[in-house]
Design an enzyme around this catalytic site. Structure first.
Site, PDB file in Angstrom:
ATOM      1  N   VAL A  29      11.212 -64.432-128.805  1.00  0.00           N
ATOM      2  CA  VAL A  29      11.241 -64.283-130.269  1.00  0.00           C
ATOM      3  C   VAL A  29      11.062 -65.552-131.050  1.00  0.00           C
ATOM      4  O   VAL A  29      12.025 -66.406-130.683  1.00  0.00           O
ATOM      5  CB  VAL A  29      12.129 -63.358-130.806  1.00  0.00           C
ATOM      6  CG1 VAL A  29      11.924 -63.148-132.223  1.00  0.00           C
ATOM      7  CG2 VAL A  29      12.010 -62.131-130.127  1.00  0.00           C
ATOM      8  N   CYS A  30      10.165 -65.782-132.162  1.00  0.00           N
ATOM      9  CA  CYS A  30      10.406 -67.042-132.988  1.00  0.00           C
ATOM     10  C   CYS A  30      10.023 -66.411-134.359  1.00  0.00           C
ATOM     11  O   CYS A  30      10.247 -65.411-134.782  1.00  0.00           O
ATOM     12  CB  CYS A  30       9.377 -68.068-132.292  1.00  0.00           C
ATOM     13  SG  CYS A  30       7.600 -67.644-132.854  1.00  0.00           S
ATOM     14  N   ALA A  31       9.760 -67.463-135.157  1.00  0.00           N
ATOM     15  CA  ALA A  31       9.326 -67.155-136.564  1.00  0.00           C
ATOM     16  C   ALA A  31       8.085 -66.256-136.716  1.00  0.00           C
ATOM     17  O   ALA A  31       7.899 -65.207-137.365  1.00  0.00           O
ATOM     18  CB  ALA A  31       9.317 -68.572-137.468  1.00  0.00           C
ATOM     19  N   GLY A  77       5.568 -66.226-133.762  1.00  0.00           N
ATOM     20  CA  GLY A  77       4.879 -65.514-132.544  1.00  0.00           C
ATOM     21  C   GLY A  77       4.232 -66.778-131.702  1.00  0.00           C
ATOM     22  O   GLY A  77       3.920 -66.648-130.485  1.00  0.00           O
ATOM     23  N   MET A  90       9.621 -62.968-136.176  1.00  0.00           N
ATOM     24  CA  MET A  90      10.672 -62.446-137.058  1.00  0.00           C
ATOM     25  C   MET A  90       9.930 -62.135-138.337  1.00  0.00           C
ATOM     26  O   MET A  90      10.666 -61.222-139.078  1.00  0.00           O
ATOM     27  CB  MET A  90      11.815 -63.461-137.294  1.00  0.00           C
ATOM     28  CG  MET A  90      12.737 -63.389-136.081  1.00  0.00           C
ATOM     29  SD  MET A  90      13.638 -61.956-135.681  1.00  0.00           S
ATOM     30  CE  MET A  90      14.684 -61.720-137.074  1.00  0.00           C
TER      31      MET A  90
END
Length: 117
Positions: A73-75, A77, A101
């Site tokens: 997961v990141c901000a 994708g 996120m």
């Protein structure tokens, strides 16, 4: 082989926010790896996720179990896509969370604030 596959390789395994939320309800064995920076993680992350910034992933890869599903997961994708690619190449059962996120929060799913433990 189509043009996209020849340029970018085969598609990576991925899940969306709703699918990940369901997995977390039913599958306690998934490991969520947040590959953002510590300040981004502190501002809001998925409860139970493990913070390993993308730049540290190669040297910390051995912290991840090979016998469990890894969800990156990141901000948005993008960084998690890179992390997923790295993990899949290293033999992990890894998935990218599409939209990161941003999509998790847009779906009004729970966010935990605070530093990594």
């Amino acid at each position: 082989m189509n043009l996209l596959s020849s340029l970018f390789g085969p598609p990576l395994p991925s899940v969306n926010a709703a699918e990940l939320n369901e997995k977390l309800k039913t599958n306690k064995r998934s490991v969520i790896v947040d590959v953002r920076q510590p300040e981004e993680y502190s501002a809001g992350h998925i409860a139970g996720s493990k913070l390993i910034p993308l730049g540290d992933l190669t040297k910390r890869i051995n912290e991840l179990p090979k016998d469990r599903e890894i969800i990156c997961v990141c901000a948005s994708g993008n960084r998690s896509r890179s992390a997923t690619k790295l993990l899949v190449k290293a033999g992990y059962n890894a998935f990218n969370m599409q939209g990161g996120m941003y999509m998790w929060q847009r779906a009004k799913l729970p966010v935990k604030k605070g530093k990594a433990s």
